[in-house]
Motif scaffolding. Structure first.
Motif, PDB file in Angstrom:
ATOM      1  N   HIS A  66      20.438  10.596 -41.551  1.00  0.00           N
ATOM      2  CA  HIS A  66      20.350  10.868 -42.987  1.00  0.00           C
ATOM      3  C   HIS A  66      19.435  12.062 -43.253  1.00  0.00           C
ATOM      4  O   HIS A  66      18.353  12.145 -42.681  1.00  0.00           O
ATOM      5  CB  HIS A  66      19.786   9.655 -43.715  1.00  0.00           C
ATOM      6  N   GLN A  67      19.901  12.933 -44.132  1.00  0.00           N
ATOM      7  CA  GLN A  67      19.081  14.065 -44.571  1.00  0.00           C
ATOM      8  C   GLN A  67      19.278  14.246 -46.068  1.00  0.00           C
ATOM      9  O   GLN A  67      20.391  14.066 -46.585  1.00  0.00           O
ATOM     10  CB  GLN A  67      19.475  15.340 -43.836  1.00  0.00           C
ATOM     11  N   GLU A  68      18.206  14.582 -46.769  1.00  0.00           N
ATOM     12  CA  GLU A  68      18.272  14.811 -48.207  1.00  0.00           C
ATOM     13  C   GLU A  68      17.436  16.035 -48.560  1.00  0.00           C
ATOM     14  O   GLU A  68      16.315  15.917 -49.045  1.00  0.00           O
ATOM     15  CB  GLU A  68      17.778  13.592 -48.990  1.00  0.00           C
ATOM     16  N   PRO A  69      17.976  17.230 -48.315  1.00  0.00           N
ATOM     17  CA  PRO A  69      17.226  18.428 -48.697  1.00  0.00           C
ATOM     18  C   PRO A  69      17.122  18.525 -50.217  1.00  0.00           C
ATOM     19  O   PRO A  69      18.043  18.121 -50.937  1.00  0.00           O
ATOM     20  CB  PRO A  69      18.049  19.568 -48.107  1.00  0.00           C
ATOM     21  N   LEU A  70      15.992  19.029 -50.670  1.00  0.00           N
ATOM     22  CA  LEU A  70      15.714  19.145 -52.092  1.00  0.00           C
ATOM     23  C   LEU A  70      15.859  20.585 -52.552  1.00  0.00           C
ATOM     24  O   LEU A  70      15.561  21.518 -51.806  1.00  0.00           O
ATOM     25  CB  LEU A  70      14.304  18.654 -52.403  1.00  0.00           C
ATOM     26  N   GLY A  71      16.280  20.734 -53.802  1.00  0.00           N
ATOM     27  CA  GLY A  71      16.339  22.051 -54.434  1.00  0.00           C
ATOM     28  C   GLY A  71      14.994  22.375 -55.065  1.00  0.00           C
ATOM     29  O   GLY A  71      13.949  21.866 -54.654  1.00  0.00           O
ATOM     30  N   ILE A  72      15.022  23.182 -56.089  1.00  0.00           N
ATOM     31  CA  ILE A  72      13.793  23.611 -56.766  1.00  0.00           C
ATOM     32  C   ILE A  72      13.379  22.550 -57.776  1.00  0.00           C
ATOM     33  O   ILE A  72      14.127  22.239 -58.706  1.00  0.00           O
ATOM     34  CB  ILE A  72      14.005  24.971 -57.460  1.00  0.00           C
ATOM     35  N   ALA A 106       3.440  11.646 -65.359  1.00  0.00           N
ATOM     36  CA  ALA A 106       4.125  12.800 -64.758  1.00  0.00           C
ATOM     37  C   ALA A 106       5.613  12.493 -64.583  1.00  0.00           C
ATOM     38  O   ALA A 106       6.016  11.331 -64.487  1.00  0.00           O
ATOM     39  CB  ALA A 106       3.501  13.138 -63.410  1.00  0.00           C
ATOM     40  N   GLN A 107       6.373  13.564 -64.495  1.00  0.00           N
ATOM     41  CA  GLN A 107       7.817  13.480 -64.306  1.00  0.00           C
ATOM     42  C   GLN A 107       8.231  14.558 -63.312  1.00  0.00           C
ATOM     43  O   GLN A 107       7.777  15.690 -63.392  1.00  0.00           O
ATOM     44  CB  GLN A 107       8.516  13.725 -65.638  1.00  0.00           C
ATOM     45  N   VAL A 108       9.091  14.188 -62.347  1.00  0.00           N
ATOM     46  CA  VAL A 108       9.634  15.148 -61.378  1.00  0.00           C
ATOM     47  C   VAL A 108      11.153  15.080 -61.477  1.00  0.00           C
ATOM     48  O   VAL A 108      11.729  13.988 -61.463  1.00  0.00           O
ATOM     49  CB  VAL A 108       9.177  14.831 -59.939  1.00  0.00           C
ATOM     50  N   TRP A 109      11.773  16.255 -61.552  1.00  0.00           N
ATOM     51  CA  TRP A 109      13.235  16.379 -61.643  1.00  0.00           C
ATOM     52  C   TRP A 109      13.625  17.384 -60.580  1.00  0.00           C
ATOM     53  O   TRP A 109      13.168  18.525 -60.593  1.00  0.00           O
ATOM     54  CB  TRP A 109      13.577  16.885 -63.035  1.00  0.00           C
ATOM     55  N   VAL A 110      14.454  16.972 -59.609  1.00  0.00           N
ATOM     56  CA  VAL A 110      14.787  17.883 -58.522  1.00  0.00           C
ATOM     57  C   VAL A 110      16.225  17.643 -58.042  1.00  0.00           C
ATOM     58  O   VAL A 110      16.620  16.508 -57.785  1.00  0.00           O
ATOM     59  CB  VAL A 110      13.773  17.763 -57.349  1.00  0.00           C
ATOM     60  N   PRO A 111      17.019  18.712 -57.943  1.00  0.00           N
ATOM     61  CA  PRO A 111      18.364  18.553 -57.373  1.00  0.00           C
ATOM     62  C   PRO A 111      18.276  18.281 -55.873  1.00  0.00           C
ATOM     63  O   PRO A 111      17.332  18.706 -55.203  1.00  0.00           O
ATOM     64  CB  PRO A 111      19.042  19.890 -57.646  1.00  0.00           C
ATOM     65  N   TYR A 112      19.263  17.553 -55.367  1.00  0.00           N
ATOM     66  CA  TYR A 112      19.300  17.244 -53.940  1.00  0.00           C
ATOM     67  C   TYR A 112      20.745  17.235 -53.474  1.00  0.00           C
ATOM     68  O   TYR A 112      21.683  17.152 -54.261  1.00  0.00           O
ATOM     69  CB  TYR A 112      18.656  15.878 -53.660  1.00  0.00           C
ATOM     70  N   SER A 113      20.919  17.302 -52.170  1.00  0.00           N
ATOM     71  CA  SER A 113      22.209  16.993 -51.559  1.00  0.00           C
ATOM     72  C   SER A 113      21.938  15.948 -50.480  1.00  0.00           C
ATOM     73  O   SER A 113      20.858  15.902 -49.902  1.00  0.00           O
ATOM     74  CB  SER A 113      22.901  18.240 -50.989  1.00  0.00           C
ATOM     75  N   PHE A 114      22.917  15.076 -50.250  1.00  0.00           N
ATOM     76  CA  PHE A 114      22.729  13.960 -49.329  1.00  0.00           C
ATOM     77  C   PHE A 114      23.737  14.082 -48.193  1.00  0.00           C
ATOM     78  O   PHE A 114      24.937  14.197 -48.437  1.00  0.00           O
ATOM     79  CB  PHE A 114      22.910  12.631 -50.061  1.00  0.00           C
ATOM     80  N   TRP A 115      23.226  14.042 -46.965  1.00  0.00           N
ATOM     81  CA  TRP A 115      24.037  14.262 -45.759  1.00  0.00           C
ATOM     82  C   TRP A 115      23.909  13.065 -44.821  1.00  0.00           C
ATOM     83  O   TRP A 115      22.819  12.504 -44.661  1.00  0.00           O
ATOM     84  CB  TRP A 115      23.530  15.498 -45.020  1.00  0.00           C
ATOM     85  N   VAL A 116      24.998  12.688 -44.186  1.00  0.00           N
ATOM     86  CA  VAL A 116      24.989  11.674 -43.135  1.00  0.00           C
ATOM     87  C   VAL A 116      25.708  12.272 -41.938  1.00  0.00           C
ATOM     88  O   VAL A 116      26.845  12.745 -42.058  1.00  0.00           O
ATOM     89  CB  VAL A 116      25.679  10.366 -43.571  1.00  0.00           C
ATOM     90  N   ASP A 117      25.012  12.298 -40.813  1.00  0.00           N
ATOM     91  CA  ASP A 117      25.559  12.862 -39.577  1.00  0.00           C
ATOM     92  C   ASP A 117      26.113  14.276 -39.780  1.00  0.00           C
ATOM     93  O   ASP A 117      27.172  14.631 -39.259  1.00  0.00           O
ATOM     94  CB  ASP A 117      26.635  11.943 -38.993  1.00  0.00           C
ATOM     95  N   GLY A 118      25.381  15.087 -40.553  1.00  0.00           N
ATOM     96  CA  GLY A 118      25.745  16.491 -40.745  1.00  0.00           C
ATOM     97  C   GLY A 118      26.869  16.742 -41.742  1.00  0.00           C
ATOM     98  O   GLY A 118      27.294  17.882 -41.912  1.00  0.00           O
TER      99      GLY A 118
END
Length: 159
Positions: free
Chosen positions: A81-87, A97-109
């Protein structure tokens, strides 16, 4: 070059009590821990009453499910599992506080979906605790518009 220098000089320093770096570090550490199933590390950053609204917009009809902390920490992970984050965007007003961040979710590439991670935090006894961590799950055709990362993060590989 001169305009860059002027812009840098004209940006005011953060106000006293600005804790946005620590807030973002808390959310990032939790997301990293969740990717590898490290419930102990993740739990340390949550308020006991934390909730997890999930908005799944991948199908014809949007589904909303809310999980509790134990359900999220007990999630069975299969594959890499990988979940790289955007800005990220981080807001703070005192102990809220509040955090808002785009992500994409990957399984086995393979990219599975993308969306927005949204965390609400409160400062309790000098520590930032997450009281709510919501996220959307969107179809792959929306990832560019969301600003979601386009590649898996090779330096954050989970077992």
């Amino acid at each position: 070059m001169l305009s860059l220098l002027v812009a840098a000089i004209s940006v005011p320093p953060p106000p006293p009590g600005d804790d946005r770096s620590a807030i973002l570090a808390t959310v990032t550490e939790v997301l990293d821990a969740l990717m590898v199933g490290d419930a102990e590390t993740a739990r340390a950053h949550f308020a006991p009453e934390a909730i997890f609204p999930i908005v799944d917009a991948r199908g014809a009809e949007t589904r909303v499910v809310t999980l509790d902390l134990d359900a999220v920490l007990g999630f069975e992970r299969e594959g890499l599992h990988q979940e790289p984050l955007g800005i990220p965007t981080v807001f703070q007003d005192g102990a809220l506080a509040q955090v808002w961040v785009p992500y994409s979710f990957w399984v086995d590439g393979v990219k599975q979906h993308c969306g927005i991670d949204n965390a609400t935090l409160v400062e309790q006894d000098g520590e930032w605790k997450i009281t709510q961590m919501a996220f959307t799950m969107n179809s792959l055709d929306t990832c560019d518009a969301l600003g979601a990362p386009t590649v898996a993060n090779p330096d954050k590989v989970t077992p």
